[in-house]
Design an enzyme around this catalytic site. Structure first.
Site, PDB file in Angstrom:
ATOM      1  N   HIS A 332       0.847  -1.173   0.133  1.00 50.22           N
ATOM      2  CA  HIS A 332       0.055  -0.105   0.103  1.00 50.22           C
ATOM      3  C   HIS A 332       0.889   1.316  -0.031  1.00 50.22           C
ATOM      4  O   HIS A 332       2.116   1.239   0.531  1.00 50.22           O
ATOM      5  CB  HIS A 332      -0.822   0.142   1.236  1.00 50.22           C
ATOM      6  CG  HIS A 332      -1.947   1.164   1.285  1.00 50.22           C
ATOM      7  ND1 HIS A 332      -1.911   2.240   1.768  1.00 50.22           N
ATOM      8  CD2 HIS A 332      -3.124   0.897   0.645  1.00 50.22           C
ATOM      9  CE1 HIS A 332      -2.818   2.857   1.531  1.00 50.22           C
ATOM     10  NE2 HIS A 332      -3.771   2.540   0.873  1.00 50.22           N
ATOM     11  N   ASP A 391      -7.973  -4.563  -0.725  1.00 48.87           N
ATOM     12  CA  ASP A 391      -8.384  -5.232  -1.985  1.00 48.87           C
ATOM     13  C   ASP A 391      -7.915  -6.776  -2.053  1.00 48.87           C
ATOM     14  O   ASP A 391      -8.682  -7.741  -2.772  1.00 48.87           O
ATOM     15  CB  ASP A 391      -7.626  -4.673  -3.099  1.00 48.87           C
ATOM     16  CG  ASP A 391      -7.660  -3.149  -3.457  1.00 48.87           C
ATOM     17  OD1 ASP A 391      -9.250  -2.903  -3.364  1.00 48.87           O
ATOM     18  OD2 ASP A 391      -7.087  -2.556  -3.579  1.00 48.87           O
TER      19      ASP A 391
END
Length: 454
Positions: A332, A391
């Site tokens: 991320h 996700d």
């Protein structure tokens, strides 16, 4: 139905493309020379400070002995830890998305009557204008639901008597309407696509005003409108966790940039939808699911750690799946040790896997989550830790819920529009200055040459 036939790439265009590429290449060393923060981030992934926000906080480090050190990620909505927010509405057995929306828009947790009033307003807004479904959604079905959503949002401008009024009461009204209508338009767009493009049945259910956003998605999407309490609860949870993530993420920053120009709400939301569509942003959850489909097709024993490790190495070396060199769902821009949204989802996805008989898939995800950071650490020079992001598990949840993959990213948008709305209002109230960062020109100055002398 007549269609415009777009031309294909011809040899002439290929030739022009080569010239185009060569004329746009910038020497990577120049970015170092001029200390350009590519992607508005430094090497450690820390973003360039471009604004202030009171809406949410993304925390990935803490100060120890005067030094910044990585920590388990935290996400705060209006100063409230999202994990505490989730624990609150889950423990009290109610849906949380509407409550989170109230918190983001109005800055505090709602009283019982305030939450009831917001739900009532959202429920009353869930009806699209007369003939809108037929004329706007059905007559021009497309293959991508995000593009249809953006087109539909822009078309709503024409149905608004005060589309360009940027007073806060009017913008709030527009935002609440869009928060209500985005789920309806997304589901109807899918039904149109399923009918015209995939040869399926065309079934249109009217949303029910008394149902939550998550319940209405399942109610209007499924042929029989049936869903379990666990299904609705977990979809609601996913909406809460996707509703907001700071002012610097690509689509929310787009909201700030576009809103700062003084444009209308529909244009702002359509621009943010375009940003979220990208595979490096909201489209990543589809890539995670597709990657796992490829993994499961190529490895028969899902418990074979060596085989899975080799598969992951192949991904990084651009030999497997889409040859992008990425392990989707890992890493991320801000979080390093852990993504709090992934932590929360992981707690509930196991229960859903049992209900759906998909425990083996869940165990495979857990195994990849453990192995991927090790493989990335061995093969790549990394400046901060790598962990599963939101996700990674959201795609699995949507698959367990039986949601079509075409709706994965639209569901992200359905959630994130609450955050976009809050940030649009924040920008309009506080900034009053168009966002315009600087780009340094590095091309040489050359004289104009007349045609005869070229």
């Amino acid at each position: 139905m007549s269609h415009y036939n777009f031309s294909k790439v011809t040899p002439a265009i290929e030739n022009f493309a080569e010239k185009c590429i060569s004329s746009h290449n910038i020497d990577p060393e120049l970015y170092v020379k001029y200390d350009v923060k590519r992607g508005l981030r430094d090497l450690n992934g820390k973003g360039v400070l471009a604004g202030l926000t009171d809406i949410s906080e993304v925390c990935s480090s803490k100060i120890v002995d005067g030094q910044s050190v990585p920590c388990d990620g935290k996400l705060f909505y209006r100063g409230i830890d999202v994990e505490e927010l989730v624990d609150g509405f889950i423990t009290e057995n109610r849906f949380g998305f509407e409550e989170a929306t109230y918190l983001l828009l109005f800055g505090s947790l709602p009283q019982k009557d305030e939450l009831s009033e917001l739900k009532k307003i959202l429920g009353s807004f869930r009806t699209l204008p007369t003939t809108f479904v037929r004329d706007i959604i059905m007559k021009s079905p497309g293959n991508d639901m995000m593009n249809i959503l953006a087109r539909s949002v822009l078309t709503l401008y024409a149905y608004d008597d005060m589309p360009d009024d940027t007073s806060i009461p009017n913008v709030l009204r527009q935002c609440l309407e869009l928060i209500s209508l985005l789920p309806v338009m997304a589901v109807y767009a899918y039904h149109s696509y399923n009918y015209y493009k995939k040869g399926g049945s065309l079934i249109i259910h009217r949303p029910r005003p008394e149902l939550s956003t998550a319940e209405n998605i399942l109610y209007t999407l499924r042929d029989d409108s049936k869903y379990t309490a666990l299904e609705a609860k977990i979809l609601d949870l996913a909406l809460v966790l996707h509703a907001e993530h700071g002012g610097g993420n690509n689509s929310t920053f787009t909201t700030h940039v576009v809103s700062s120009s003084g444009t209308d709400t529909y244009s702002s939301v359509a621009a943010s939808l375009g940003s979220l569509k990208g595979p490096k942003h909201g489209g990543a959850n589809i890539k995670v699911v597709q990657m796992f489909d490829d993994l499961m097709a190529n490895i028969s024993d899902w418990t074979d750690e060596n085989a899975i490790r080799e598969y992951l190495i192949g991904l990084l070396e651009k030999r497997g799946f889409d040859k992008s060199g990425l392990i989707y769902g890992m890493g991320h821009a801000v979080y390093s040790i852990s993504d709090p949204r992934a932590r929360v989802l992981k707690k509930f996805v196991k229960d859903l896997s049992v209900e759906k008989g998909m425990e083996k898939e869940y165990e495979l995800y857990k195994l990849v989550e453990r192995l991927a950071p090790e493989v990335i650490g061995e093969k790549r020079k990394i400046y901060k830790g790598v962990s599963a992001n939101v996700d990674f598990y959201s795609g699995l949840i949507y698959r367990m819920l039986g949601l079509p993959s075409e709706l994965y990213t639209p569901i992200f948008a359905i959630a994130r529009i609450s955050g976009w709305s809050a940030h649009r209002i924040e920008e309009l109230i506080n900034a009053n200055k168009i966002i315009r960062p600087a780009y340094k020109a590095v091309s040489e100055r050359v004289p104009y040459i007349k045609m005869a002398n070229r």
